[in-house]
Scaffold this active site. Structure first.
Site, PDB file in Angstrom:
ATOM      1  N   TYR A 141       0.680  -1.197   0.116  1.00 45.59           N
ATOM      2  CA  TYR A 141       0.027   0.008  -0.093  1.00 45.59           C
ATOM      3  C   TYR A 141       1.052   1.286  -0.018  1.00 45.59           C
ATOM      4  O   TYR A 141       0.426   2.155  -0.336  1.00 45.59           O
ATOM      5  CB  TYR A 141      -1.126   0.075   1.237  1.00 45.59           C
ATOM      6  CG  TYR A 141      -2.230  -0.656   1.055  1.00 45.59           C
ATOM      7  CD1 TYR A 141      -2.407  -2.178   0.820  1.00 45.59           C
ATOM      8  CD2 TYR A 141      -3.355   0.180   1.367  1.00 45.59           C
ATOM      9  CE1 TYR A 141      -3.471  -2.736   0.800  1.00 45.59           C
ATOM     10  CE2 TYR A 141      -4.831  -0.703   1.297  1.00 45.59           C
ATOM     11  CZ  TYR A 141      -4.724  -1.836   0.931  1.00 45.59           C
ATOM     12  OH  TYR A 141      -5.776  -2.682   0.849  1.00 45.59           O
ATOM     13  N   LYS A 188       3.168 -15.205   2.875  1.00 49.35           N
ATOM     14  CA  LYS A 188       3.302 -16.133   1.593  1.00 49.35           C
ATOM     15  C   LYS A 188       4.846 -16.301   1.445  1.00 49.35           C
ATOM     16  O   LYS A 188       5.472 -15.718   0.685  1.00 49.35           O
ATOM     17  CB  LYS A 188       2.858 -15.346   0.297  1.00 49.35           C
ATOM     18  CG  LYS A 188       2.813 -16.101  -1.105  1.00 49.35           C
ATOM     19  CD  LYS A 188       1.802 -17.134  -1.200  1.00 49.35           C
ATOM     20  CE  LYS A 188       1.908 -17.877  -2.392  1.00 49.35           C
ATOM     21  NZ  LYS A 188       0.989 -19.010  -2.455  1.00 49.35           N
ATOM     22  N   ASP A 220      -2.910 -18.372   0.935  1.00 43.38           N
ATOM     23  CA  ASP A 220      -3.871 -19.020  -0.002  1.00 43.38           C
ATOM     24  C   ASP A 220      -4.747 -20.153   0.919  1.00 43.38           C
ATOM     25  O   ASP A 220      -5.914 -20.392   0.852  1.00 43.38           O
ATOM     26  CB  ASP A 220      -3.219 -19.499  -1.228  1.00 43.38           C
ATOM     27  CG  ASP A 220      -1.933 -20.445  -0.992  1.00 43.38           C
ATOM     28  OD1 ASP A 220      -1.456 -20.295   0.234  1.00 43.38           O
ATOM     29  OD2 ASP A 220      -1.512 -20.958  -1.960  1.00 43.38           O
ATOM     30  N   ASP A 244      -6.653  -7.104   4.357  1.00 45.24           N
ATOM     31  CA  ASP A 244      -7.703  -6.211   3.739  1.00 45.24           C
ATOM     32  C   ASP A 244      -8.307  -7.589   3.051  1.00 45.24           C
ATOM     33  O   ASP A 244      -9.632  -7.515   3.298  1.00 45.24           O
ATOM     34  CB  ASP A 244      -6.986  -5.460   2.715  1.00 45.24           C
ATOM     35  CG  ASP A 244      -8.133  -4.539   1.766  1.00 45.24           C
ATOM     36  OD1 ASP A 244      -9.267  -4.222   2.515  1.00 45.24           O
ATOM     37  OD2 ASP A 244      -8.334  -4.656   0.526  1.00 45.24           O
ATOM     38  N   ASP A 248     -12.447  -9.047   4.422  1.00 46.85           N
ATOM     39  CA  ASP A 248     -13.715  -9.162   3.787  1.00 46.85           C
ATOM     40  C   ASP A 248     -14.184 -10.517   3.683  1.00 46.85           C
ATOM     41  O   ASP A 248     -15.314 -10.893   3.676  1.00 46.85           O
ATOM     42  CB  ASP A 248     -13.488  -8.529   2.327  1.00 46.85           C
ATOM     43  CG  ASP A 248     -13.779  -6.880   2.113  1.00 46.85           C
ATOM     44  OD1 ASP A 248     -13.692  -6.313   3.321  1.00 46.85           O
ATOM     45  OD2 ASP A 248     -14.219  -6.489   1.072  1.00 46.85           O
TER      46      ASP A 248
HETATM   47  C1  IPM Z   1     -10.433  -1.156   4.278  1.00 50.16           C
HETATM   48  C2  IPM Z   1     -10.518  -0.448   2.995  1.00 50.16           C
HETATM   49  C3  IPM Z   1      -9.468   0.513   2.396  1.00 50.16           C
HETATM   50  C4  IPM Z   1      -8.184  -0.433   2.525  1.00 50.16           C
HETATM   51  C5  IPM Z   1      -9.656   1.028   1.107  1.00 50.16           C
HETATM   52  C6  IPM Z   1     -10.832   1.890   1.077  1.00 50.16           C
HETATM   53  C7  IPM Z   1      -8.641   1.980   0.670  1.00 50.16           C
HETATM   54  O1  IPM Z   1     -10.738  -1.343   1.682  1.00 50.16           O
HETATM   55  O2  IPM Z   1     -10.114  -0.194   5.114  1.00 50.16           O
HETATM   56  O3  IPM Z   1     -10.391  -2.405   4.262  1.00 50.16           O
HETATM   57  O4  IPM Z   1      -7.810  -1.004   1.547  1.00 50.16           O
HETATM   58  O5  IPM Z   1      -7.633  -0.477   3.315  1.00 50.16           O
HETATM   59 MG    MG Z   2     -11.051  -3.440   2.780  1.00 52.06          MG
END
Ligand code: IPM
Ligand code: MG
Length: 358
Positions: A141, A188, A220, A244, A248
């Site tokens: 990032y 990884k 993975d 990240d 999710d």
């Molecule tokens: C999160 C989001 C952010 C990230 C984006 C919006 C930049 O997906 O906080 O998980 O990737 O950190």
């Molecule tokens: Mg995110």
């Protein structure tokens, strides 16, 4: 008095923040905390107003506050334009970096009343209760990025230093010590040099925490394990981008990404935000689930030294879930609106207040 910088941001951000503010006000009445809530701009709305996704006034306000509560950042107008020089997300990354928020803590918990909306079998999710420590201010990032060969090639460099790995490893091990005593490093290391550094440093750090069982797993494989046997995990420690993606994925266990809060810590001021994005298609429709933001506010109360108040907010959220007062992604037949959910939660906190004072 506690000064809170409120960064509502874009899309559904202002709507979910409004509901978290209701919960905070209800709590304030009971505990007399004396919240001073001050709103500032971040993201696309800040670009529109000032040209900058993170105006200096926002940074200054955050630095002079006891904590920051953030809604969401992002707008599709910028996603569709690869040549855009300024992007809402730059504001989010910059505030994390500027405030030194190197550890993003994302608890993943299953709620009994949501078992039926999870895509996973009930038998798999019943005991899920783990927390992801995601490194937040390093890695791909924040590495050097750009184009070369006349724009025909692009690169994003992933860099980590010993110090960056060690400081979050210590926080994660300390957390594991207070939980079930199990930490899994996700990396990884069969491919990436940065991951081999993580393994080396984290396994060295593990020697200082003999009560914590330490293991490591390739990302993975971890992605598979999160849906196959999520109850295996207690604390997951991982780098920025893996964290990240995996969080999710893990949110699906709960049944909705609208349920997951987070805290970001590191230096003086901590920041609290839901893990979901700005959901622009849902903005202004009253359909966004405010619970992740309300639960982020609960994490903030805990951090500010009000664990009882935090617990009260969590209990109010659980009551709303039990009573079916939830938004449409959870409860499509009889959906409540964003503000109805927020009102229910704030009211149940207030009702409890009255009972206590009589
Ligand atoms: C999160 C989001 C952010 C990230 C984006 C919006 C930049 O997906 O906080 O998980 O990737 O950190
Ligand atoms: Mg995110």
């Amino acid at each position: 008095m506690k000064k809170i910088a409120i960064l509502a941001g874009d899309g559904i951000g202002p709507e979910v923040i409004a509901e978290a503010v209701k919960a905070l006000q209800a709590v304030d009445k009971k505990y007399g905390i004396g919240f001073v809530l001050e709103h500032e701009l971040i993201g696309a709305c800040a670009i529109d107003a000032t040209g900058d996704p993170l105006p200096a006034a926002t940074v200054e306000r955050c630095q002079n506050s006891d904590a920051v509560l953030l809604g969401a950042v992002g707008h599709p107008r910028f996603d569709g334009d690869p040549a855009a020089k300024v992007r809402p997300e730059q504001g989010l990354l910059k505030i994390r970096k500027t405030l030194g928020l190197y550890a993003n803590i994302r608890p993943i918990k299953s709620y009994k009343s949501l078992y039926k909306v999870s895509p996973l079998k009930e038998s798999l999710i019943a005991d899920v209760d783990f927390v992801v420590f995601r490194e937040l201010t390093g890695g791909i990032y924040f590495g050097e990025k750009g184009r070369r060969n006349g724009g025909s090639e692009a690169f994003d460099i992933c860099t980590y230093s010993v110090g960056e790995v060690e400081r979050i490893a210590r926080l994660a091990f300390a957390a594991a010590q207070n939980r079930r005593g199990h930490l899994t490093l996700v990396d990884k290391a069969n491919v990436l040099e940065t991951s081999r550094l993580w393994r080396e440093i984290v396994s060295k750090t593990s020697n200082d925490f003999p009560n914590v069982k330490f293991d490591s797993m390739f990302v993975d494989n971890a992605a598979m394990k999160i849906v196959q046997q999520p109850a295996f995990f207690d604390v997951i420690l991982t780098e920025n981008m893996f964290g990240d993606i995996l969080t999710d994925e893990a949110s699906a266990i709960t049944g909705s990404i609208g349920m997951l809060p987070s805290s970001s810590v590191g230096s003086k001021v901590a920041l609290f935000e839901p893990i979901h994005g700005s959901f622009p298609e849902g903005a202004g429709k009253g359909i966004a689930n405010p619970m992740a933001t309300i639960l982020s506010a609960a994490m903030m109360l805990e951090y500010l030294g009000y664990p009882e108040a935090a617990q009260e907010v969590r209990a109010a959220v659980e009551l709303a879930l039990e009573k079916g007062v939830t938004t449409g992604e959870i409860n499509s037949n009889n959906a409540a609106s964003t503000s109805e959910v927020g009102d229910f939660i704030a009211n149940s906190i207030s009702i409890k207040n009255n009972k206590k004072s009589f």
